[in-house]
Design a protein around this motif. Sequence first.
Motif, PDB file in Angstrom:
ATOM      1  N   SER A 221      43.616  81.594  35.581  1.00 29.61           N
ATOM      2  CA  SER A 221      44.663  82.544  35.203  1.00 29.61           C
ATOM      3  C   SER A 221      46.058  81.916  35.350  1.00 29.61           C
ATOM      4  N   ALA A 222      46.218  81.007  36.307  1.00 30.70           N
ATOM      5  CA  ALA A 222      47.517  80.337  36.479  1.00 30.70           C
ATOM      6  C   ALA A 222      47.860  79.524  35.239  1.00 30.70           C
ATOM      7  N   TYR A 223      46.888  78.812  34.699  1.00 29.65           N
ATOM      8  CA  TYR A 223      47.132  78.019  33.487  1.00 29.65           C
ATOM      9  C   TYR A 223      47.397  78.937  32.304  1.00 29.65           C
ATOM     10  N   GLN A 224      46.644  80.023  32.215  1.00 26.75           N
ATOM     11  CA  GLN A 224      46.832  80.971  31.114  1.00 26.75           C
ATOM     12  C   GLN A 224      48.241  81.571  31.148  1.00 26.75           C
ATOM     13  N   LYS A 225      48.745  81.874  32.333  1.00 25.95           N
ATOM     14  CA  LYS A 225      50.078  82.480  32.465  1.00 25.95           C
ATOM     15  C   LYS A 225      51.209  81.467  32.336  1.00 25.95           C
ATOM     16  N   PHE A 226      51.063  80.318  33.020  1.00 21.81           N
ATOM     17  CA  PHE A 226      52.196  79.411  33.161  1.00 21.81           C
ATOM     18  C   PHE A 226      52.003  78.016  32.571  1.00 21.81           C
TER      19      PHE A 226
ATOM     20  N   LYS B 103      50.149  76.652  29.669  1.00 22.19           N
ATOM     21  CA  LYS B 103      50.009  76.233  28.281  1.00 22.19           C
ATOM     22  C   LYS B 103      51.335  75.692  27.757  1.00 22.19           C
TER      23      LYS B 103
END
Length: 144
Positions: free
Chosen positions: A50-55, A57
């Motif tokens: 979720s961290a990659y999805q939010k911040f 990309k």
Amino acid sequence: MNKVQIYYRTEEFNALAIEITVAFKQFISEERENRIRFKFILAEAIVSSSAYQKFGKGNEDFIVRLANKVRQELKSKELPALSRTSIYDALEVYQKYPSLELLEKKLGLFATWSDALRLVGRSKESNALDCRYCPKHCPARGGL
């Protein structure tokens, strides 16, 4: 007088050498396979977080900070560090081949991580002009 036996001509010595050779070949094969699996799992964990999805990309700073945080966590242990280039490479291969089975099918049986990078255009091409043993070593430079 006792005849001295040459140890390297004995059956026991040859059997030991063969046993080590088989173990070494198996280890190398598993090492290659494990490296590809590790890089795939690494990319999969990052992309699905979720961290990659939010911040993350398209955010280079995210990858740099992630690599630094992992390096910091591994510092006290005797493990190799994880570089941002390794992360980028793993993400690129994962994006092109989102299934490990698909990647392994494309690479073949005795593939290396360099082979996977070559599939996505992220590897350096080997150049005979860069060989440190030339001109004696490479055929392109008049060697072997």
